[in-house]
Each structure stands twice: as structure tokens, then as C-alpha cells.
Design a protein around this motif. Structure first.
Motif, short mmCIF file in Angstrom:
data_model
loop_
_atom_site.label_atom_id
_atom_site.label_comp_id
_atom_site.label_asym_id
_atom_site.label_seq_id
_atom_site.Cartn_x
_atom_site.Cartn_y
_atom_site.Cartn_z
N ILE A 1 1.90 -4.40 15.69
CA ILE A 1 0.37 -5.73 15.32
C ILE A 1 -0.55 -5.23 15.63
O ILE A 1 -1.16 -5.05 17.01
CB ILE A 1 0.77 -6.45 15.88
N PRO A 2 -1.55 -4.24 14.93
CA PRO A 2 -3.19 -3.73 15.28
C PRO A 2 -3.81 -4.99 15.36
O PRO A 2 -3.81 -6.40 15.14
CB PRO A 2 -3.48 -3.37 13.61
N LEU A 3 -4.55 -4.98 17.11
CA LEU A 3 -5.42 -6.02 17.76
C LEU A 3 -7.23 -6.22 16.61
O LEU A 3 -7.91 -6.09 16.87
CB LEU A 3 -6.05 -5.48 18.91
N VAL A 4 -6.81 -6.31 15.02
CA VAL A 4 -7.91 -6.75 13.94
C VAL A 4 -6.96 -7.21 13.75
O VAL A 4 -6.47 -7.45 13.18
CB VAL A 4 -8.97 -5.55 13.94
N MET A 5 -8.28 -8.86 12.67
CA MET A 5 -7.80 -8.77 11.39
C MET A 5 -7.50 -8.71 10.78
O MET A 5 -6.48 -8.76 10.07
CB MET A 5 -8.62 -10.07 11.21
N THR A 6 -8.56 -7.63 10.15
CA THR A 6 -8.19 -6.72 8.78
C THR A 6 -9.70 -5.09 8.76
O THR A 6 -10.17 -5.13 9.25
CB THR A 6 -9.09 -7.51 7.47
N ASP A 7 -8.96 -4.17 9.17
CA ASP A 7 -9.24 -2.72 8.80
C ASP A 7 -9.89 -2.58 7.33
O ASP A 7 -9.20 -2.03 7.30
CB ASP A 7 -8.64 -1.64 9.72
N ILE A 8 -10.88 -2.93 6.92
CA ILE A 8 -11.22 -2.46 5.82
C ILE A 8 -12.40 -1.62 6.32
O ILE A 8 -13.53 -0.82 6.40
CB ILE A 8 -11.82 -3.70 4.83
N ASN A 9 -12.50 -0.47 4.98
CA ASN A 9 -13.16 0.21 4.79
C ASN A 9 -14.41 0.66 4.43
O ASN A 9 -15.26 1.22 4.67
CB ASN A 9 -12.49 1.79 3.85
N VAL A 10 -15.10 -0.86 4.33
CA VAL A 10 -16.65 -0.69 4.28
C VAL A 10 -16.96 -1.89 5.18
O VAL A 10 -17.65 -3.23 5.51
CB VAL A 10 -17.21 -1.63 3.17
N ALA A 11 -16.24 -2.02 6.98
CA ALA A 11 -16.43 -2.99 7.04
C ALA A 11 -17.90 -3.30 7.74
O ALA A 11 -18.50 -4.57 8.12
CB ALA A 11 -15.51 -3.07 9.12
#
Lengths: 335, 165
Positions: free
Chosen positions: A108-118
Motif C-alpha cells: 500500500i503506497p502511503l499517498v492517495m494518488t501519485d499522478i504525473n502532474v502532481a
């Protein structure tokens, strides 16, 4: 699929709860820190060490009379406090607060969502915070709020530019807009070492975006009564308050991700402390820094504020970008 | 696929309604609010249906973060009360409206048949690296010319306003 949704909801709830807890105790910290800086005690009586004070404040605001200014524009008057809290809550979705954990054989990554334009997402979302102030100031149909909203609009356009440009240096070095990639890059060395000027510019611009002293022209209590929220009372006022502190927490968290190594421990022998704890400690330190600045400096005059942004900060941030580009080309060699 | 189609229709309806709202709202501040809503929903469309996250974010940063704030700044500076903003355009409004609609129609005709492959519902989209590579190699001349044009426009605006300072 169902499990993924459940995990996402749990992460959301935890993030939201932590944000709200930080906001609640942020208000207490503000009063305590201001008290001690001014050689007072600050709040003392509500619970041990006044730890129940935020809840007492919340209860008080709930039961206060809700006054609606009679000549106000009702739709925008009600809309503005709602907008105030939205940007911060949207922004916590992309902030990473730790390496991934493995629970029951699931990573489980500890970030809601890892988007490429964060980073762009953060800038886009934070640009909505000005509308709460502008609409709140305009809709009350009163002189002081209008002046507050007006100042806020001009201040926001100027400092949003500096905020965006100050981040560019970091993005050039890392070569990614994703906050997770940026934090991974700082595993061994904090970004603030490579980009000290960008860090200073970011903190100045962020303080201005948060409308805090020395840039609190939109509310300037000694000249504009309460600025944009003069005509608000009860929970509507509390929403503005909540939004301001939530924005402070988010700004601190972004500063930690960009410049202070995110969840990584600063020294090797303390690496056994889990990432999220480190992240929280760093956020609290930056938060304290914001409080410290507020109770130390006097307010800018309005023309000084605009001149400072366009004449000094803008050239400096452009210089930082050129210098970073030059250093990458000649020292590191290639992009 | 049918879900995406319904989603597109929903977004398109919102975009059109808010665009009409910009024109017909009684108060200019509400027109600005409509415009803001329109720009944001357009950004959602770029993001969700065209797989263009970069352009979606830039749309919100530039328009919502700067341009609409600037409109509101000017509107608040004038702080118009009801009855102070009478329509001075008169019949020109209709002529200009028809003209704008004709230009829009021409654009649709010029582009029709070319837009297959523009829509990628649900895709993560092209990266910023590819966009910047294109901007600084193949399209570098138009890109720089556009920036020069904007710079000239800014200088021109200052030069015009300077006379009245």
C-alpha cells in the motif's frame, strides 16, 4: 477492486482526520506561540495545558448567532465560506507522507494518488483559495470587505507567479512533476541544499498566498476591521478560519516534500523512526516557522507589497531558473 | 464505452449551459463565476476524455488562477450597482453574436473529419517530456514567435495606459 476502494477510503479518512487535528491544534498553537512571544501565557484553563481549547472554540462558534448581512448577495455570500475549505482538502490527495507499507501481503503506497502532474495539480487547486476571499469580500456589500477582497485579488496574482516560478528549479533538477519522484530524489540530500534561493522564495510566496503577516493586507485588522470576513459570523466565519489553517498545513507539507526531504530521516542513525512520523515532525516545524514569522514582523504597506513582488522576487526567481539551467548544463553536464 | 458517452454529454451540457450563463447573467460578477465554471469543466473534459492532463492543469492555473481573478478585480474596482451597467451596445450585440457564431461554424467545418483519434477516454495521456520536446524542437519557431507576440502586446498595453497616468 472492492478492496482497493476500501483501502482508498481508509486512507482518505486518515488523511482528513490528521488534517483536521492539525488544524484544531494549529489554532491552539497560534494562540500559545503568540502568547509566549508577547510574554503572556496564552490560553490556560480549558483542560490540562489548555488541550481542550480547540473543541471549546468550535463549540462556541457553533452556538453563536448566525448573522446574514441584509444587503448582501445571498448566493455568493453562502458560497464563499464553502470554497474556503475546498483547496486544502483537494490538495492533500497528492501529498506523499511515507514509503509504501505491506499489510497482509498487499503493498500500500502511503499517498492517495501519485499522478504525473502532481505539482501542477497543487498549483491549480490552490488557485481556488482566492475565490473564497474575493467572493466573500464582494458579496457582503460592505466597504471594508470589498477593499479586502480587492487587495487579495491583486496580491494573489502577483505571488502565485512567484510560487510557480520558485518551484521550477526543483522540477528542473528532478525532471518530474510527481511529488513521489521528487521525494525519492532527496533520499541522500535535501533539495534545500541545491536550491536555497528557491526555498526562500517559496516560503515568502506561500506566506503571501496564505494572507498571513507580513502579507495579511486582505484582513489587516487595524485598518479594515476584519477585511474580507468582517460581515461573517458563527460557522461561516469558522469555515474561513478552518480554510486558512488547513492551507497552512498543506503549504507546510508541500514545502517538506519539495525542499526538506519528505519522509526521509535527516541523519542515518535515526532512520528507524517511521517515515510518516518524520514527515509530521517536519510539517510541524514549518508550521511553527509560519507562526513565528507572523508574530515577529510588522505589516507591509500595499505599494511595498506589490513592488516587492514585481521588482525583487520576480527577477530573483527568474535568475534562479537561469542559474539552475546553467549549473545543470556546465557542471552536471547535460539535462 | 456507453458510460464515457454519457459522461461526455453531461460535461458538454454543463459547458454549453455555463457559456450561455456568461452572456445572460444579470450581474457581471455572476458572468465571471459562470466563466470560471465553464473553464473548469472544460479542463475536466481535457483531463478525462482527451487524455491531456498537462493542458487541463495549465488551463486551470492560467484561467482560474489568473485571468478570471483579474476580471473580478476590475469588476470589484468598478463595484457596479444594479442599473449602472446598462446595455450600450444595442443592436450591435446581435450582429456581433451572429458573427461569432459564423466563425465558430467555419471552425467546425474546417476541422470536421480531422478529429478522429483526439478522444482517448480514461487514458493517462502524453507526458510533459514529449510535449516539451516537441515545443523546443519541431515547433520552436512558432513557440518563440507567440511569446514575442504576447510580449509586444503587454508592452503596447503599458504604452497606451501610460498616457493617462
Amino acid at each position: 477492486m472492492l478492496l482497493a476502494i476500501v483501502i482508498a477510503v481508509i486512507k482518505m479518512l486518515i488523511l482528513f482526520a490528521v488534517l483536521m487535528l492539525l488544524v484544531a491544534y494549529g489554532t491552539l498553537a497560534e494562540r500559545k506561540v503568540s502568547g509566549h512571544i508577547q510574554d503572556r501565557y496564552g490560553p490556560l484553563y480549558c483542560g490540562p495545558k489548555a488541550l481542550l481549547q480547540p473543541f471549546a472554540d468550535g463549540l462556541k462558534l457553533f452556538f453563536k448567532e448566525d448573522i446574514v448581512a441584509s444587503r448582501s448577495d445571498k448566493f455568493l455570500y453562502f458560497l464563499a465560506p464553502m470554497i474556503a475549505i475546498v483547496p486544502a482538502i483537494l490538495a492533500i490527495g497528492v501529498i506523499p507522507f511515507g514509503e509504501s507499507v505491506t499489510l497482509f501481503g498487499r503493498k500500500i503506497p502511503l499517498v492517495m494518488t501519485d499522478i504525473n502532474v502532481a505539482i501542477l495539480y497543487l498549483l491549480a487547486v490552490s488557485s481556488f483559495s482566492v475565490y473564497a476571499i474575493v467572493f466573500g469580500g464582494w458579496s457582503a456589500n460592505s466597504k471594508y470587505p470589498l477593499l479586502g477582497g480587492l487587495r487579495s485579488a491583486a496580491q494573489f496574482i502577483s505571488y502565485e507567479l512567484i510560487l510557480g516560478l520558485s518551484i521550477m528549479g526543483v522540477l528542473m533538477i528532478v525532471g518530474s512533476f510527481s511529488l513521489v519522484d521528487i521525494v525519492h530524489y532527496q533520499r541522500h540530500m535535501w533539495m534545500v541544499v541545491y536550491q536555497p534561493l528557491a526555498f526562500i522564495l517559496y516560503m515568502i510566496a506561500a506566506t503571501a498566498e496564505l494572507n498571513r503577516l507580513p502579507f495579511d493586507l486582505p484582513e489587516a485588522e487595524s485598518e479594515l476591521v476584519g477585511g474580507y470576513h468582517t460581515e461573517y459570523s458563527s460557522m461561516k466565519f469558522a469555515m474561513f478560519f478552518l480554510g486558512e489553517y488547513a492551507n497552512m498545513v498543506v503549504t507546510s507539507a508541500v514545502a517538506v516534500c519539495l525542499f526538506l526531504g519528505g519522509w526521509y530521516s535527516p541523519v542515518a542513525f535515526l532512520a528507524w523512526i517511521p517515515g510518516p512520523i518524520w514527515f509530521l515532525i517536519k510539517v510541524v516545524v514549518i508550521f511553527f516557522f509560519l507562526l513565528w514569522v507572523r508574530w515577529t514582523y510588522p505589516r507591509f504597506r500595499y505599494d511595498q507589497l506589490m513592488g516587492f513582488s514585481w521588482k525583487y522576487l520576480l527577477p530573483l526567481s527568474l535568475l534562479n531558473i537561469v542559474a539552475t539551467g546553467g549549473a545543470m548544463l556546465f557542471i552536471v553536464g547535460g539535462v | 464505452m456507453i458510460g464515457w458517452y454519457i459522461f461526455f454529454l453531461f460535461l458538454a451540457l454543463l459547458i454549453l449551459l455555463s457559456a450561455v450563463g456568461v452572456v445572460v447573467m444579470r450581474h457581471p460578477v455572476y458572468s465571471a463565476l459562470s466563466l470560471l465554471f465553464n473553464l473548469c469543466v472544460t479542463a475536466v473534459m481535457y483531463l478525462a476524455l482527451m487524455g491531456a492532463p498537462f493542458i487541463a492543469m495549465i488551463q486551470v492555473i492560467v484561467y482560474a488562477g489568473a485571468i478570471v481573478v483579474f476580471f473580478l478585480f476590475v469588476l470589484m474596482l468598478m463595484n457596479l450597482k444594479r442599473g449602472e451597467y446598462e446595455d450600450k451596445m444595442g443592436p450591435w450585440r446581435i450582429v456581433l453574436g451572429i458573427g461569432a457564431f459564423l466563425i465558430f461554424l467555419l471552425q467546425v467545418i474546417a476541422l470536421s473529419g480531422k478529429w478522429k483519434g483526439w478522444v482517448h477516454p480514461g487514458s493517462r495521456g502524453v507526458g510533459i517530456g514529449e510535449i516539451s520536446r516537441l515545443l523546443f524542437t519541431r515547433y520552436v519557431l512558432p513557440f518563440e514567435l507567440v511569446s514575442l507576440l504576447i510580449f509586444v502586446a503587454a508592452v503596447g498595453a503599458v504604452a497606451l495606459a501610460k498616457k493617462r497616468l
